[in-house]
Design an enzyme around this catalytic site. Sequence first.
Site, PDB file in Angstrom:
ATOM      1  N   HIS A 178      32.316   8.262  58.034  1.00 53.41           N
ATOM      2  CA  HIS A 178      31.063   7.510  58.122  1.00 53.41           C
ATOM      3  C   HIS A 178      30.958   6.495  56.977  1.00 53.41           C
ATOM      4  CE1 HIS A 178      26.699   7.088  59.067  1.00 53.41           C
ATOM      5  NE2 HIS A 178      26.624   6.835  57.773  1.00 53.41           N
ATOM      6  N   GLU A 179      31.149   6.966  55.765  1.00 50.18           N
ATOM      7  CA  GLU A 179      30.993   6.057  54.618  1.00 50.18           C
ATOM      8  C   GLU A 179      32.070   4.976  54.650  1.00 50.18           C
ATOM      9  OE1 GLU A 179      28.212   6.487  53.356  1.00 50.18           O
ATOM     10  OE2 GLU A 179      27.904   8.560  53.988  1.00 50.18           O
ATOM     11  N   GLY A 188      23.862  12.938  51.660  1.00 53.75           N
ATOM     12  CA  GLY A 188      25.247  13.384  51.881  1.00 53.75           C
ATOM     13  C   GLY A 188      26.240  12.548  51.077  1.00 53.75           C
ATOM     14  N   MET A 201      27.209   8.004  49.897  1.00 51.83           N
ATOM     15  CA  MET A 201      26.740   6.625  49.868  1.00 51.83           C
ATOM     16  C   MET A 201      27.901   5.649  49.894  1.00 51.83           C
ATOM     17  SD  MET A 201      24.195   4.628  49.800  1.00 51.83           S
ATOM     18  CE  MET A 201      24.472   2.869  49.886  1.00 51.83           C
ATOM     19  N   GLU A 253      20.656   2.709  47.122  1.00 50.23           N
ATOM     20  CA  GLU A 253      19.957   2.610  48.399  1.00 50.23           C
ATOM     21  C   GLU A 253      18.794   3.606  48.384  1.00 50.23           C
ATOM     22  OE1 GLU A 253      22.226   3.473  51.944  1.00 50.23           O
ATOM     23  OE2 GLU A 253      20.673   2.643  53.212  1.00 50.23           O
TER      24      GLU A 253
HETATM   25  N1  0A1 Z   1      23.528   5.083  53.489  1.00 52.32           N
HETATM   26  C1  0A1 Z   1      23.829   6.470  53.282  1.00 52.32           C
HETATM   27  C2  0A1 Z   1      22.628   7.331  53.219  1.00 52.32           C
HETATM   28  C3  0A1 Z   1      21.904   7.378  51.952  1.00 52.32           C
HETATM   29  C4  0A1 Z   1      20.633   6.884  51.884  1.00 52.32           C
HETATM   30  C5  0A1 Z   1      19.896   6.966  50.738  1.00 52.32           C
HETATM   31  C6  0A1 Z   1      20.487   7.552  49.643  1.00 52.32           C
HETATM   32  O1  0A1 Z   1      19.800   7.648  48.461  1.00 52.32           O
HETATM   33  C7  0A1 Z   1      18.977   8.570  48.138  1.00 52.32           C
HETATM   34  C8  0A1 Z   1      21.747   8.037  49.682  1.00 52.32           C
HETATM   35  C9  0A1 Z   1      22.471   7.928  50.841  1.00 52.32           C
HETATM   36  C10 0A1 Z   1      24.596   6.960  54.481  1.00 52.32           C
HETATM   37  O2  0A1 Z   1      24.254   6.640  55.602  1.00 52.32           O
HETATM   38  O3  0A1 Z   1      25.527   7.713  54.305  1.00 52.32           O
HETATM   39 ZN    ZN Z   2      25.252   5.732  56.855  1.00 56.26          ZN
END
Ligand code: 0A1
Ligand code: ZN
Length: 880
Positions: free
Chosen positions: A303-304, A267, A269, A127
């Site tokens: 959250h995850e 934090g 993923m 992501e």
């Molecule tokens: N979706 C994850 C957040 C996240 C976004 C980008 C990343 O890559 C660099 C990593 C994590 C969340 O909301 O926890």
């Molecule tokens: Zn998230």
Amino acid sequence: MRTDTGQVFKLEDYRPSDYLIPRTSLDFRLSPDATRVTAVLTVERREGVAASAPLVLDGDGLTLLGVAIDGQPLSQADYQATPDQLTILAPAKQRFELRLETEIAPSSNEALMGLYRSNNVYCTQCEAEGFRRITYFLDRPDILSVYTVRIEAPHNEAPLLLSNGNPVENGVLADGRHYAVWHDPFPKPSYLFALVAGALGKVADSFTTMSGREVALGIYVEPGKERLAGYAMDALKRSMKWDEDAFGREYDLDVFNIVAVSDFNMGAMENKGLNIFNDKYVLADEETATDADFANIEAIIAHEYFHNWTGNRITCRDWFQLCLKEGLTVYRDHEFSADQRSRAVKRIAEVRTLRAHQFPEDQGPLAHPVRPRRYREINNFYTATVYEKGSEVVRMIRTILGPELFRAGMDLYFERHDGEAATIEDFLKVFEDVSGRDLAQFALWYHQAGTPNLTVSSSYNAAARAFTLEIEQSVPPTPSESRKRLMHIPLAFGLVGAGGKPVAWETVDGATVEDGVIHVRKRRHTVRFSGVSERPSVSLNRGFSAPITLSAQQRADDQFFLASHDGDSFSRWQAFNTLLTDALIAAFRHVLGGKEPAFAARLAELAGRIAVDEALEPAYRALALSLPGEADIARDIGKGIDPDAIFAAREMLARTIAAANREVFSALYDSLADKGPFTPDAASAGRRALRNILLDYLSLLPEGAALAARHFNAATNMTDRAAALTVLAHRHASSREAEEALAAFEARYRGDALVLDKWFQIQAGVPGRQTVEKVRALMQHPAFSIANPNRVRSLIGTFSSANQTGFHRADGQGYRFFAETVLEVEKRNPQVAARLATAMRSWRSLETVRQDKARQALLQIANAENLSADLRDIVERTLA
Ligand code: 0A1
Ligand code: ZN
């Protein structure tokens, strides 16, 4: 590094892809410098699309080794390949198998996007657009595909081979190699793909779902650290249960794995069935983690996990809809934590975070709607606005509909959109459908940036027994949105009478008032309550029902009254906090030559009463006593900010409160000393928090350094140890006690990178002009690494975003250091650099000398050559 192409992506340009990829099969031959990736994609041209339509796949820095369709290698004339794009000119067939071979080098991937190495472990981050660094693909969230993944590696280097979904096969090969095959039956977008391979220790457990299915749970950590994963595992099981109870959501695969890695941009993923975490949010025990760390771990694990339904089963149609999964999932994790801990305390903490991070974003050059309409670099939209304000918007829907209809709407959402890539419109529609309400005006919360303000004044007519509220709303202009429309603001309120009793009324007109909520929809409302028998104090925005600012013309007497008697615990905290803020602003003006602040003594006396009020939870009292931070005060002052004057004002008030309450605070401090063994639960954490805030006050009095040193030496857990070290380093910076404690801490935790981050953080936060030199020196410390995001955030991030007097040194040395360092970080990791750079977002609110120096530093970054898309986007918007 992807440099800026200047391309702007627009919401209105969305159109579905010409091709779909229903199946994806990946084969990885892992090797640090040359990993071979073979992708076999089942590609389908969509109904109605011309046979001549080219198939354009995304890439990012890829080397293509081979391309074939249905087993036939393509000739040069059939395709065009660049590192960033692969175009199959006219695939002709409606459905075909595209085979792609690429080679990538995980060990030189320092951007930490795509496939990379962390501590010799292979891991991925896809992501938002990292999958295209692995193979060419339709790397967009509305392309859902069923993945089968085969991973092959030398057994001694990577005994563990993980991917999404369920394990289906594994085996031994020649030359000490082995392989594993994973299959994920749920179609998913490429950003949820994950792979992990390496030597890791495992903590195993299991969870039985509401329908009786057994799920194998695994948390993988650096070998030897298994015992630090127990709290995370417990939090995971509680999350799984809570999602069943609160939302009826059951987990859907046979396994759920979490892997902790040391190098991670964010934090954690939510990859399907294989969450990857920054190890900071997994590893904890009392010796190494603070109570805040425990709470963060619980919240992020939840959250995850919650993303499995809000994000994975129902994903986003495009990245403009990011808040569809993020705002909703933050709302869910907030509710989870509120249920696990104290709801009142949790709400105050959330609001403090929102005000500290989202309000300045919304009030500065980086302001954007919860659902943006434009972006240049999507990585820069993982913001407090999308996450925290996005969550507040969901909370408002619940406030407007009530808990039953809200739950019915969520049920309908899951039923209607499971397996789809959805939009905010889809989300709002389910709530309209279950409630019959029109949410068109409410939807502006998603579309319009800026923090709305309500100005409220009240009057009471004893003869007519009438109480009147005059309410006026305004939404300040934000970049590229100068004219704003009027919003629907659900304003929870209460009329509070003598002794804190609710005051009744007979009728009300001027606005819709339902269940303690005034629905503000127009510019002005005159809300008349009749049959009101006494003059009430009005408690506004109870529970922080809307993310707004309030300019209430309340008398100080009313605020003092509410701070002691408001039946809504949030508003009671708010009343006291408003008094503190007013006193701090008055003190700030006094430092700059204005008159003596008026009610500091009265406030200090109230602080003493709150401290010992046994009817209030200790954690609540701790929050009440912690003064608004320097940045909070700056935000409320608004412009002409001189951080040194703010610092002095805050010190002044803190000393007044400490001096006035010396005996009370001391006695309470003594009585709160830890007795039994450590437990990380909220009640124990609350007692520690209260004791540590008392230490903070007492340390300002004579013998303060000695007291803090005793606290440090007697500490039996990290919460107390870090609190004492902070007091020593921040309040008694050049004392022998501070020096000794810093040295003792360093010696005790040498070799434990996560704990040394706290040591970096505390030193980066030391107020005053000398800290920039110290930070420079600490960058040479053997435990520091500019390639590791946690180290960079602890040292550079803390200095630039949490040290007001150090960073905003009047001679601009803080900014100079910052510009140099951001550019240095950017060479390796543009995403982390861009996030660091947001520390400058409030530069226009500074007084003119600093403003000028800040602009120069921003220009120094903007003028650097080959700037990444990430950093250029932030810096140019900040300067605009
Ligand atoms: N979706 C994850 C957040 C996240 C976004 C980008 C990343 O890559 C660099 C990593 C994590 C969340 O909301 O926890
Ligand atoms: Zn998230």
